[in-house]
Design a protein around this motif. Sequence first.
Motif, mmCIF file in Angstrom:
data_model
loop_
_atom_site.group_PDB
_atom_site.id
_atom_site.type_symbol
_atom_site.label_atom_id
_atom_site.label_comp_id
_atom_site.label_asym_id
_atom_site.label_seq_id
_atom_site.Cartn_x
_atom_site.Cartn_y
_atom_site.Cartn_z
ATOM 1 N N VAL A 117 0.760 -1.298 0.210
ATOM 2 C CA VAL A 117 0.130 0.020 -0.036
ATOM 3 C C VAL A 117 0.977 1.066 0.030
ATOM 4 C CG1 VAL A 117 -1.684 1.343 1.238
ATOM 5 C CG2 VAL A 117 -1.891 -1.081 1.102
ATOM 6 N N VAL A 118 0.729 1.991 -0.901
ATOM 7 C CA VAL A 118 1.560 3.161 -0.987
ATOM 8 C C VAL A 118 0.987 4.406 -0.681
ATOM 9 C CG1 VAL A 118 2.971 2.241 -2.819
ATOM 10 C CG2 VAL A 118 1.225 3.449 -3.668
ATOM 11 N N ALA A 119 -0.345 4.320 -0.703
ATOM 12 C CA ALA A 119 -1.180 5.635 -0.470
ATOM 13 C C ALA A 119 -2.539 5.211 0.214
ATOM 14 C CB ALA A 119 -1.379 6.470 -1.571
ATOM 15 N N GLU A 120 -3.209 6.116 0.942
ATOM 16 C CA GLU A 120 -4.605 5.634 1.312
ATOM 17 C C GLU A 120 -5.341 6.885 1.477
ATOM 18 O OE1 GLU A 120 -4.894 5.329 5.765
ATOM 19 O OE2 GLU A 120 -2.803 5.536 6.099
ATOM 20 N N ALA A 121 -6.799 6.772 1.541
ATOM 21 C CA ALA A 121 -7.569 7.720 1.561
ATOM 22 C C ALA A 121 -8.744 7.573 2.100
ATOM 23 C CB ALA A 121 -7.963 8.275 0.030
ATOM 24 N N GLY A 122 -9.486 8.523 2.636
ATOM 25 C CA GLY A 122 -10.512 8.539 3.541
ATOM 26 C C GLY A 122 -11.636 9.176 2.505
ATOM 27 N N SER A 123 -11.574 9.567 1.575
ATOM 28 C CA SER A 123 -12.762 10.207 1.011
ATOM 29 C C SER A 123 -12.494 10.177 -0.723
ATOM 30 C CB SER A 123 -12.992 11.621 1.355
ATOM 31 O OG SER A 123 -11.885 12.633 0.852
ATOM 32 N N GLY A 124 -13.311 10.342 -1.358
ATOM 33 C CA GLY A 124 -13.232 10.236 -2.807
ATOM 34 C C GLY A 124 -12.151 11.531 -3.346
ATOM 35 N N SER A 125 -12.143 12.509 -2.574
ATOM 36 C CA SER A 125 -11.354 13.734 -3.071
ATOM 37 C C SER A 125 -9.836 13.427 -2.728
ATOM 38 C CB SER A 125 -11.971 14.973 -2.425
ATOM 39 O OG SER A 125 -11.775 15.064 -0.961
ATOM 40 N N GLU A 126 -9.830 12.538 -1.559
ATOM 41 C CA GLU A 126 -8.610 12.274 -1.124
ATOM 42 C C GLU A 126 -7.964 11.279 -1.955
ATOM 43 O OE1 GLU A 126 -8.449 11.178 2.945
ATOM 44 O OE2 GLU A 126 -9.195 13.156 3.564
ATOM 45 N N ALA A 127 -8.893 10.146 -2.307
ATOM 46 C CA ALA A 127 -8.275 9.275 -3.469
ATOM 47 C C ALA A 127 -7.756 9.725 -4.582
ATOM 48 C CB ALA A 127 -9.647 8.225 -3.575
ATOM 49 N N ILE A 128 -8.504 10.921 -5.246
ATOM 50 C CA ILE A 128 -7.990 11.379 -6.479
ATOM 51 C C ILE A 128 -6.700 12.182 -6.130
ATOM 52 C CG2 ILE A 128 -8.485 13.209 -8.027
ATOM 53 C CD1 ILE A 128 -11.659 12.710 -7.765
ATOM 54 N N ALA A 129 -6.424 12.939 -5.103
ATOM 55 C CA ALA A 129 -5.258 13.710 -4.757
ATOM 56 C C ALA A 129 -4.297 12.473 -4.677
ATOM 57 C CB ALA A 129 -5.558 14.259 -3.638
ATOM 58 N N ALA A 130 -4.469 11.498 -4.082
ATOM 59 C CA ALA A 130 -3.515 10.372 -3.836
ATOM 60 C C ALA A 130 -3.067 9.903 -5.087
ATOM 61 C CB ALA A 130 -3.929 9.305 -2.961
ATOM 62 N N ALA A 131 -3.951 9.456 -6.157
ATOM 63 C CA ALA A 131 -3.648 8.981 -7.375
ATOM 64 C C ALA A 131 -2.884 9.932 -8.219
ATOM 65 C CB ALA A 131 -5.034 8.604 -8.092
ATOM 66 N N ARG A 132 -2.954 11.311 -7.995
ATOM 67 C CA ARG A 132 -2.093 12.228 -8.726
ATOM 68 C C ARG A 132 -0.741 12.481 -7.973
ATOM 69 N NH1 ARG A 132 -6.832 16.092 -8.295
ATOM 70 N NH2 ARG A 132 -7.546 16.228 -10.635
ATOM 71 N N SER A 133 -0.778 11.995 -6.840
ATOM 72 C CA SER A 133 0.673 11.910 -6.229
ATOM 73 C C SER A 133 1.594 10.704 -6.095
ATOM 74 C CB SER A 133 0.683 12.691 -4.713
ATOM 75 O OG SER A 133 -0.271 13.953 -4.776
ATOM 76 N N ASN A 134 0.814 9.723 -6.265
ATOM 77 C CA ASN A 134 1.585 8.245 -6.454
ATOM 78 C C ASN A 134 1.105 7.612 -7.626
ATOM 79 O OD1 ASN A 134 2.342 8.198 -3.178
ATOM 80 N ND2 ASN A 134 0.225 8.971 -3.336
ATOM 81 N N ARG A 135 2.268 6.693 -7.960
ATOM 82 C CA ARG A 135 2.108 5.870 -9.255
ATOM 83 C C ARG A 135 1.416 4.612 -8.554
ATOM 84 N NH1 ARG A 135 4.346 1.571 -11.415
ATOM 85 N NH2 ARG A 135 6.369 1.896 -9.714
ATOM 86 N N THR A 136 0.279 4.246 -9.125
ATOM 87 C CA THR A 136 -0.444 2.928 -8.399
ATOM 88 C C THR A 136 -0.647 1.982 -9.393
ATOM 89 O OG1 THR A 136 -2.467 3.996 -8.282
ATOM 90 C CG2 THR A 136 -1.265 4.100 -6.307
ATOM 91 N N ASP A 137 -0.995 0.707 -9.289
ATOM 92 C CA ASP A 137 -1.516 -0.203 -10.032
ATOM 93 C C ASP A 137 -2.562 -0.555 -9.694
ATOM 94 O OD1 ASP A 137 1.540 -0.590 -11.424
ATOM 95 O OD2 ASP A 137 1.954 -1.609 -9.219
ATOM 96 N N ILE A 138 -3.019 -0.690 -8.426
ATOM 97 C CA ILE A 138 -4.546 -1.103 -8.072
ATOM 98 C C ILE A 138 -5.020 0.202 -7.231
ATOM 99 C CG2 ILE A 138 -5.750 -2.611 -6.563
ATOM 100 C CD1 ILE A 138 -4.637 -3.880 -9.381
ATOM 101 N N ALA A 139 -6.272 0.564 -7.232
ATOM 102 C CA ALA A 139 -6.827 1.358 -6.318
ATOM 103 C C ALA A 139 -8.295 0.319 -5.769
ATOM 104 C CB ALA A 139 -7.654 2.416 -6.788
ATOM 105 N N LEU A 140 -7.787 0.190 -4.511
ATOM 106 C CA LEU A 140 -8.897 -0.809 -3.586
ATOM 107 C C LEU A 140 -9.801 0.266 -3.130
ATOM 108 C CD1 LEU A 140 -9.577 -3.703 -3.106
ATOM 109 C CD2 LEU A 140 -8.387 -3.195 -0.941
ATOM 110 N N VAL A 141 -11.018 0.462 -3.669
ATOM 111 C CA VAL A 141 -11.965 1.423 -3.156
ATOM 112 C C VAL A 141 -13.344 0.767 -2.516
ATOM 113 C CG1 VAL A 141 -13.410 3.358 -4.068
ATOM 114 C CG2 VAL A 141 -11.302 2.779 -4.907
ATOM 115 N N ASP A 142 -13.701 1.330 -1.573
ATOM 116 C CA ASP A 142 -14.920 0.972 -1.011
ATOM 117 C C ASP A 142 -16.097 1.517 -1.812
ATOM 118 O OD1 ASP A 142 -17.261 1.471 1.149
ATOM 119 O OD2 ASP A 142 -16.154 -0.102 2.152
#
Length: 215
Positions: free
Chosen positions: A29-54
């Motif tokens: 896990v290279v980034a975590e988020a507690g909201s949709g907007s935080e998830a988008i910000a995290a995706a912009r700041s980190n290269r990720t292969d998988i987004a595991l989203v509730d």
Amino acid sequence: MIRVLLADDHRLIRSALMGLINSFEGIQVVAEAGSGSEAIAAARSNRTDIALVDSALLPMDSGNLIAQLQSVDPAVNILVVSTYISDSYIRRLIASGARGFIHKDATVDELETAIREAAAGRQPICPGREPIGPCTTERETDQAPARHASLTRRQREVLRLLAHGYRSRAIAEELNLSVKTVETHRTQIMRRLGRQNMAGLVHDAIRLGLLPVPR
């Protein structure tokens, strides 16, 4: 290394999932988020292969989170985690661009498998218990092209409507057939494709181009 963005609105669940996922070999896990907007910000700041989203985070004022994440990183594979379990719900998720689905009743092994399968470009469907069945992936359809070729034009039409959520009576009206004929086609389609549930048929419809997945 498979890099994971973890998005859940409950801090305790995020912490537990992070420890679990980080225990899987070659997954972090290279980034975590507690909201949709935080998830988008995290995706912009980190290269990720998988987004595991509730699934609770999917609706947003600015649009569906799946589309927003893909606009930031078209290559990210989105796995939706949810307590909902129905063929129609899973079909909607896949049609909206999710790579796969994990029910919250799935096992630890299924979670690890789903992450690895999604990172490899396949579409894991891990619904936990009934009514849909055990975890399946596109790997089961590696030999599917030959079976697809055995479908008639009418069967492809029926498959397309089934994948879009039409019931037998609606398909009968759409194609000017009897309900009994539609049911016969459905049985033959499932037998020819080696499927036992709608989740598998949705995979086949996508592979045939009958149910386009937005990117």
